[in-house]
Write a protein that holds these residues in place. Structure first.
Motif, PDB file in Angstrom:
ATOM      1  N   VAL A 124       0.831  -1.203   0.000  1.00 24.80           N
ATOM      2  CA  VAL A 124       0.000   0.000   0.000  1.00 24.80           C
ATOM      3  C   VAL A 124       0.869   1.258   0.000  1.00 24.80           C
ATOM      4  CG1 VAL A 124      -1.768   1.301   1.221  1.00 24.80           C
ATOM      5  CG2 VAL A 124      -1.874  -1.196   1.187  1.00 24.80           C
ATOM      6  N   THR A 125       0.765   2.010  -1.079  1.00 25.09           N
ATOM      7  CA  THR A 125       1.515   3.265  -1.203  1.00 25.09           C
ATOM      8  C   THR A 125       0.598   4.454  -1.497  1.00 25.09           C
ATOM      9  OG1 THR A 125       1.871   2.853  -3.569  1.00 25.09           O
ATOM     10  CG2 THR A 125       3.591   2.092  -2.040  1.00 25.09           C
ATOM     11  N   GLU A 126      -0.662   4.165  -1.898  1.00 21.69           N
ATOM     12  CA  GLU A 126      -1.587   5.232  -2.261  1.00 21.69           C
ATOM     13  C   GLU A 126      -2.973   4.919  -1.714  1.00 21.69           C
ATOM     14  OE1 GLU A 126      -2.342   8.013  -6.233  1.00 21.69           O
ATOM     15  OE2 GLU A 126      -1.458   6.021  -6.426  1.00 21.69           O
ATOM     16  N   VAL A 127      -3.629   5.942  -1.169  1.00 21.93           N
ATOM     17  CA  VAL A 127      -4.928   5.761  -0.510  1.00 21.93           C
ATOM     18  C   VAL A 127      -5.903   6.821  -1.003  1.00 21.93           C
ATOM     19  CG1 VAL A 127      -6.143   5.704   1.703  1.00 21.93           C
ATOM     20  CG2 VAL A 127      -3.800   4.835   1.544  1.00 21.93           C
ATOM     21  N   TRP A 128      -7.141   6.411  -1.270  1.00 27.04           N
ATOM     22  CA  TRP A 128      -8.209   7.335  -1.661  1.00 27.04           C
ATOM     23  C   TRP A 128      -9.277   7.321  -0.572  1.00 27.04           C
ATOM     24  CZ3 TRP A 128      -5.544   4.229  -4.911  1.00 27.04           C
ATOM     25  CH2 TRP A 128      -4.980   4.813  -6.050  1.00 27.04           C
ATOM     26  N   VAL A 129      -9.630   8.484  -0.061  1.00 27.35           N
ATOM     27  CA  VAL A 129     -10.683   8.604   0.950  1.00 27.35           C
ATOM     28  C   VAL A 129     -11.786   9.486   0.383  1.00 27.35           C
ATOM     29  CG1 VAL A 129     -11.294   9.374   3.276  1.00 27.35           C
ATOM     30  CG2 VAL A 129      -9.015   8.386   2.841  1.00 27.35           C
ATOM     31  N   GLU A 130     -12.986   8.940   0.301  1.00 30.52           N
ATOM     32  CA  GLU A 130     -14.153   9.716  -0.119  1.00 30.52           C
ATOM     33  C   GLU A 130     -15.127   9.744   1.049  1.00 30.52           C
ATOM     34  OE1 GLU A 130     -15.889   8.492  -3.775  1.00 30.52           O
ATOM     35  OE2 GLU A 130     -13.994   8.538  -4.891  1.00 30.52           O
ATOM     36  N   ASP A 131     -15.301  10.923   1.611  1.00 34.54           N
ATOM     37  CA  ASP A 131     -16.162  11.071   2.791  1.00 34.54           C
ATOM     38  C   ASP A 131     -16.666  12.511   2.817  1.00 34.54           C
ATOM     39  OD1 ASP A 131     -17.304  11.332   5.344  1.00 34.54           O
ATOM     40  OD2 ASP A 131     -15.924   9.854   6.197  1.00 34.54           O
ATOM     41  N   SER A 200     -21.593  17.277  -4.563  1.00 33.01           N
ATOM     42  CA  SER A 200     -22.519  16.183  -4.881  1.00 33.01           C
ATOM     43  C   SER A 200     -22.057  14.828  -4.340  1.00 33.01           C
ATOM     44  CB  SER A 200     -22.692  16.085  -6.406  1.00 33.01           C
ATOM     45  OG  SER A 200     -21.450  15.828  -7.039  1.00 33.01           O
ATOM     46  N   ILE A 201     -20.968  14.803  -3.590  1.00 32.80           N
ATOM     47  CA  ILE A 201     -20.461  13.532  -3.067  1.00 32.80           C
ATOM     48  C   ILE A 201     -21.395  12.978  -1.998  1.00 32.80           C
ATOM     49  CG2 ILE A 201     -18.958  14.820  -1.483  1.00 32.80           C
ATOM     50  CD1 ILE A 201     -17.121  12.423  -1.389  1.00 32.80           C
ATOM     51  N   HIS A 202     -21.684  11.693  -2.079  1.00 33.94           N
ATOM     52  CA  HIS A 202     -22.540  11.019  -1.106  1.00 33.94           C
ATOM     53  C   HIS A 202     -21.898   9.735  -0.583  1.00 33.94           C
ATOM     54  CE1 HIS A 202     -25.879  13.745  -1.767  1.00 33.94           C
ATOM     55  NE2 HIS A 202     -25.782  13.546  -3.078  1.00 33.94           N
ATOM     56  N   ASP A 203     -21.136   9.065  -1.445  1.00 31.87           N
ATOM     57  CA  ASP A 203     -20.529   7.795  -1.058  1.00 31.87           C
ATOM     58  C   ASP A 203     -19.451   7.997  -0.001  1.00 31.87           C
ATOM     59  OD1 ASP A 203     -22.132   6.518  -2.849  1.00 31.87           O
ATOM     60  OD2 ASP A 203     -20.615   6.373  -4.425  1.00 31.87           O
ATOM     61  N   ARG A 204     -19.285   6.970   0.822  1.00 30.88           N
ATOM     62  CA  ARG A 204     -18.220   6.966   1.822  1.00 30.88           C
ATOM     63  C   ARG A 204     -17.424   5.693   1.612  1.00 30.88           C
ATOM     64  NH1 ARG A 204     -22.960   8.578   4.116  1.00 30.88           N
ATOM     65  NH2 ARG A 204     -22.981  10.510   5.327  1.00 30.88           N
ATOM     66  N   GLU A 205     -16.201   5.842   1.132  1.00 33.49           N
ATOM     67  CA  GLU A 205     -15.377   4.665   0.908  1.00 33.49           C
ATOM     68  C   GLU A 205     -13.896   5.012   0.998  1.00 33.49           C
ATOM     69  OE1 GLU A 205     -16.784   3.589  -3.027  1.00 33.49           O
ATOM     70  OE2 GLU A 205     -14.871   4.263  -3.897  1.00 33.49           O
ATOM     71  N   ILE A 206     -13.114   3.985   1.300  1.00 33.42           N
ATOM     72  CA  ILE A 206     -11.664   4.119   1.387  1.00 33.42           C
ATOM     73  C   ILE A 206     -11.065   3.038   0.508  1.00 33.42           C
ATOM     74  CG2 ILE A 206      -9.671   3.935   2.930  1.00 33.42           C
ATOM     75  CD1 ILE A 206     -11.613   4.932   5.168  1.00 33.42           C
ATOM     76  N   ARG A 207     -10.139   3.422  -0.374  1.00 34.55           N
ATOM     77  CA  ARG A 207      -9.542   2.482  -1.306  1.00 34.55           C
ATOM     78  C   ARG A 207      -8.023   2.515  -1.190  1.00 34.55           C
ATOM     79  NH1 ARG A 207     -12.629   5.707  -4.376  1.00 34.55           N
ATOM     80  NH2 ARG A 207     -10.960   6.263  -5.825  1.00 34.55           N
ATOM     81  N   PHE A 208      -7.431   1.331  -1.286  1.00 34.39           N
ATOM     82  CA  PHE A 208      -5.981   1.208  -1.280  1.00 34.39           C
ATOM     83  C   PHE A 208      -5.519   0.691  -2.638  1.00 34.39           C
ATOM     84  CE2 PHE A 208      -7.108  -0.030   3.264  1.00 34.39           C
ATOM     85  CZ  PHE A 208      -6.919   1.256   3.752  1.00 34.39           C
ATOM     86  N   ASN A 209      -4.343   1.109  -3.068  1.00 36.08           N
ATOM     87  CA  ASN A 209      -3.870   0.685  -4.384  1.00 36.08           C
ATOM     88  C   ASN A 209      -3.546  -0.810  -4.442  1.00 36.08           C
ATOM     89  OD1 ASN A 209      -1.491   1.352  -2.710  1.00 36.08           O
ATOM     90  ND2 ASN A 209      -0.313   0.884  -4.545  1.00 36.08           N
ATOM     91  N   SER A 210      -3.632  -1.491  -3.314  1.00 39.33           N
ATOM     92  CA  SER A 210      -3.423  -2.946  -3.285  1.00 39.33           C
ATOM     93  C   SER A 210      -4.661  -3.696  -3.755  1.00 39.33           C
ATOM     94  CB  SER A 210      -3.073  -3.389  -1.862  1.00 39.33           C
ATOM     95  OG  SER A 210      -4.091  -2.999  -0.956  1.00 39.33           O
ATOM     96  N   GLY A 211      -5.781  -2.980  -3.921  1.00 39.83           N
ATOM     97  CA  GLY A 211      -7.004  -3.617  -4.389  1.00 39.83           C
ATOM     98  C   GLY A 211      -8.110  -3.663  -3.360  1.00 39.83           C
TER      99      GLY A 211
END
Length: 258
Positions: A124-131, A200-211
């Motif tokens: 894991v080197t990259e993380v996406w946070v949508e909140d 317009s963001i509604h989703d809440r999710e966290i993603r890692f570049n590992s999948g």
């Protein structure tokens, strides 16, 4: 160690190992494979620890039938653990992996470390946070705690992307300045924070570049307000009561949306 002490140690180790693999079987039957695999591995490790074979020389464990039973069961557990590992890997490759965790009202023991640590390996080197709710002070502190966890490792995070929404009230200036302060602090640790806003963001999710992708019904803000600044759970989130929410964990081949 005396013979009596050896017998007691062997018995305690045996009980722990048996109880752990029993839990593994229950989780296995419930199709909770990721948790089951962890319990199988832990139970097998307990039963195979060096201290157990040493203790088997004592009178209480000289029963060859019993020892043969354990050898057979351990072999079966190891085979099943390997099958589960292959099953999980195939689901990950097919993009079908799904694990669900239900957090009950006032439950404790669900710090960010407990939820995410399993997925934060060195890949894991990259993380996406949508909140959408990284606005108010306590929510900003939640995000800061999440970032601190990433900095501590064992992952090697270099970039964090945050997509959130603006505070619509008087706290907008504080929100922006706080995120900027977090950004500068992360920079001192070799981590880049990219912040963007969407109305317009509604989703809440966290993603890692590992999948790995984790969706939490309440986002990072699933902890209840502590009773006071000097109450148990104020600092240690494992002791902080939670709001009722659901955590869904997926594994996909691609984590970055196009």
């Amino acid at each position: 160690m005396s013979r009596a002490g050896g017998d007691a140690a062997a018995a305690a180790l045996e009980r722990a190992g048996v109880e752990t693999v029993r839990r593994a079987v229950e989780l296995d039957l419930a199709s909770r494979f990721q948790e089951s695999l962890m319990c199988y591995q832990e139970g097998i490790d307990l039963l195979l620890q060096e201290s157990l074979p040493k203790c088997l020389c004592f009178t209480a464990t000289k029963d060859e039938v019993k020892k043969q039973h354990y050898r057979q069961k351990i072999s079966e557990y190891m085979t099943r653990a390997e099958d589960i590992k292959k099953h999980i890997e195939k689901e990950k490759q097919d993009g079908k992996y799904h694990k669900q965790i239900k957090i009950d009202e006032n439950a404790t023991g669900f710090s960010y470390e407990k939820l995410f640590q399993e997925y934060l390996n060195e890949i894991v080197t990259e993380v996406w946070v949508e909140d959408p709710y990284i606005r108010h002070v306590h929510q900003l502190y939640n995000f800061l705690r999440f970032c601190e966890m990433l900095v501590k490792g064992p992952c090697k995070v270099k970039t964090i992307h945050l997509l959130t929404s603006y505070d619509e009230g008087s706290g907008k200036i504080q929100q922006i300045s706080s995120l900027e302060e977090i950004k500068q602090s992360l920079k001192n640790h070799g981590v880049t924070l990219n912040v963007s806003f969407s109305s317009s963001i509604h989703d809440r999710e966290i993603r890692f570049n590992s999948g790995w992708m984790i969706k939490i019904g309440r986002g990072l803000d699933y902890f209840k307000k502590p009773q006071g600044r000097f109450s148990i759970g104020y600092c240690d989130f494992d002791l902080r009561p939670c709001h009722k929410t659901t955590v869904d964990v997926f594994h996909t081949k691609h984590t970055k949306k196009t």
